[in-house]
Design a protein around this motif. Structure first.
Motif, mmCIF file in Angstrom:
data_model
loop_
_atom_site.group_PDB
_atom_site.id
_atom_site.type_symbol
_atom_site.label_atom_id
_atom_site.label_comp_id
_atom_site.label_asym_id
_atom_site.label_seq_id
_atom_site.Cartn_x
_atom_site.Cartn_y
_atom_site.Cartn_z
ATOM 1 N N ILE A 87 -51.855 -0.709 -35.042
ATOM 2 C CA ILE A 87 -51.167 -0.956 -36.317
ATOM 3 C C ILE A 87 -51.597 -2.328 -36.797
ATOM 4 C CG2 ILE A 87 -48.931 -1.293 -37.420
ATOM 5 C CD1 ILE A 87 -47.748 0.585 -35.390
ATOM 6 N N GLU A 97 -51.024 -5.145 -38.955
ATOM 7 C CA GLU A 97 -50.010 -5.762 -39.810
ATOM 8 C C GLU A 97 -50.617 -6.644 -40.882
ATOM 9 O OE1 GLU A 97 -46.759 -3.925 -38.255
ATOM 10 O OE2 GLU A 97 -46.863 -5.317 -39.910
ATOM 11 N N TRP A 151 -43.366 4.948 -47.686
ATOM 12 C CA TRP A 151 -44.479 5.282 -46.778
ATOM 13 C C TRP A 151 -45.188 6.524 -47.306
ATOM 14 C CZ3 TRP A 151 -46.081 2.026 -43.195
ATOM 15 C CH2 TRP A 151 -45.203 1.068 -42.682
ATOM 16 N N HIS A 205 -48.609 -2.555 -45.276
ATOM 17 C CA HIS A 205 -48.186 -2.232 -43.915
ATOM 18 C C HIS A 205 -48.702 -0.846 -43.561
ATOM 19 C CE1 HIS A 205 -45.923 -5.769 -43.416
ATOM 20 N NE2 HIS A 205 -44.922 -5.463 -44.258
ATOM 21 N N ARG A 245 -48.760 2.244 -40.416
ATOM 22 C CA ARG A 245 -48.165 2.706 -39.171
ATOM 23 C C ARG A 245 -48.716 4.085 -38.820
ATOM 24 N NH1 ARG A 245 -41.993 4.564 -40.865
ATOM 25 N NH2 ARG A 245 -42.616 6.465 -41.980
ATOM 26 N N ARG A 289 -51.689 8.639 -40.246
ATOM 27 C CA ARG A 289 -51.458 7.242 -40.578
ATOM 28 C C ARG A 289 -50.787 7.169 -41.949
ATOM 29 N NH1 ARG A 289 -56.745 3.974 -40.376
ATOM 30 N NH2 ARG A 289 -57.527 5.837 -41.425
#
Length: 453
Positions: free
Chosen positions: A33, A35, A64, A78, A80, A88
């Protein structure tokens, strides 16, 4: 044999290292991940899995969203790995992503972030803004005070400069002296003297100034101006006199001793404009107010007869309320003192009672026709005049009852007014005014009608 074993061990170690590196390389992108918003396309380009023409930029939002293979992620986003879907996902960062928001969204997010600033952070920021030293020493304060003092001049310096310019503030006494001097000057015109009197009228409303006017000899100037040939000076002088003696017993005595009563009655008894007579009535009412000796002299000098003739004079309708109010005040004051001063200890109230006892006001009012004159005010459409007339009629009831009963127009007027004020009082009650003005007038009417029968 030993050498062969060493070579075999080295070979096994090499194979293990190779397998670990291969495994790490295979799964590194699936679990990392990033950041800091690193671009995933760099790794994919390094492996040569995507054609640069097929890359498309991912536009993040506050939610998201799933990343397609090969999509470039803007810096500050961001990222994740969704363990349920194995895909993803990316969204906007809380700070750097602000530039991708629309103006309204950006302001909303900034307002939310601003709410997270603690009080301590704000204090620290304010401290930095103001400077590191928030507690200056006494020495610094002293220097600052001296710096401010150096920029301004002292009061003593200003006074000296004002004296040099003849610009000192004058006291009321100094102003009154100049005004009286100007009034006495032979070079002063009538307009200038009228202006002086109006300026004095403004000043003598204060009790001390009125008393100072007497000590300066100004009262004689004012009362003498009542006999002046110019109408404007007479009117202005009566105005000054009334203002000076209003609620000022010591000045009332001085005015009476200077002959003001006789001169005021002369203004009322002789032909003069209504404006002059209004001011004369004002001064007369102030002179007689709570002054039994002056009231006694007023009656002896024929004041009631003067007022009666003035009441019946053509064009004097504007004076009727003033005249009736003056008489009503005299009646109530005399009755009040008669009730309290007769059995009182020999003090000021007893002395007032003795002075009021020197004349009989109500019998004289009845003899001079006031029992028929006052009811004329009831015909007026003005509520104030009607109210003043009703008060006076009730006050004279003891000596005017017989004449009231023999006056048919009075009975008619009272009957009409009762019906009118019953409606007005009912309207007041509907609006929630239980003790309204019209209700009070109706109570006066009912009381008068009841006492007449």
């Amino acid at each position: 044999m030993q050498k062969r074993n060493s070579v075999f061990a080295l070979l096994i170690w090499y194979i293990c290292i190779h397998l670990v590196c291969a495994h790490t390389e295979k799964f590194s992108t699936a679990l990392t991940i990033k950041e800091d918003g690193e671009d995933f396309s760099k790794e994919e380009k390094a492996h040569g899995t995507q054609d640069p023409e097929d890359l498309e930029v991912f536009h993040p939002t506050n939610e998201w969203r799933t990343l397609k293979p090969g999509q470039a992620v803007p810096a500050g986003s961001h990222v994740r790995l969704n363990l349920q879907t194995g895909q993803r996902e990316a969204k906007l960062g809380e700070e750097k992503g602000l530039k991708y928001l629309r103006d309204g969204q950006r302001q909303e997010l900034m307002n939310k972030q601003a709410a997270f600033f603690s009080t301590q952070k704000l204090k620290e920021a304010l401290k930095k803004f103001k400077g590191e030293d928030d507690n200056p020493s006494k020495k610094d304060l002293g220097q600052a005070e001296e710096s401010v003092r150096s920029q301004f001049r002292s009061v003593d310096d200003l006074k000296r400069d004002m004296e040099a310019l003849d610009f000192l503030m004058e006291t009321d006494i100094q102003i009154m002296r100049k005004l009286l001097s100007q009034f006495n000057s032979t070079g002063s015109t009538v307009d200038q003297r009228v202006t002086v009197l109006l300026d004095l009228e403004y000043l003598v409303h204060q009790v001390d100034n009125a008393q100072n006017l007497v000590s300066m000899g100004g009262m004689k100037l004012v009362t003498d101006a009542l006999n002046n040939t110019d109408v404007r000076l007479k009117e202005s002088a009566a105005f000054v006199l009334g203002s000076a003696i209003s609620s000022n017993p010591s000045v009332q005595v001085e005015a009476l001793e200077s002959g003001a009563l006789q001169k005021l009655l002369n203004l009322l008894a002789t032909p003069h404009p209504v404006s002059v007579k209004k001011k004369a009535l004002f001064a007369l009412a102030c002179l007689l107010h709570h002054f039994p000796f002056a009231q006694s002299q007023f009656v002896k000098l024929g004041g009631l007869q003067v007022l009666g003739e003035l009441f019946q004079m053509p064009g004097a309708d504007a004076l009727h309320v003033r005249i009736v109010t003056l008489l009503y005040d005299m009646i109530t004051e005399k009755e009040l003192i008669s009730q309290t001063g007769k059995d009182a200890v020999r003090d000021s109230s007893h002395q007032d009672y003795l002075q009021y006892a020197e004349y009989s006001l109500l019998p004289m009012l009845a003899e001079q026709g006031w029992c028929t004159l006052v009811p004329e005010l009831l015909v007026s459409p003005e509520h104030d005049r009607r109210e003043k007339a009703l008060h006076a009629l009730l006050a004279m009831m003891t000596h005017c009852q017989a004449q009231y009963q023999q006056n048919p127009s009075l009975a008619t007027s009272l009957s009409i007014l009762q019906k009118e004020y019953q409606k007005l009082a009912l309207t007041e009650e509907t609006l929630g005014e239980e003790d309204g003005y019209f209700g009070e007038i109706l109570a006066l009417l009912d009381s008068l009608v009841q006492k007449m029968h």
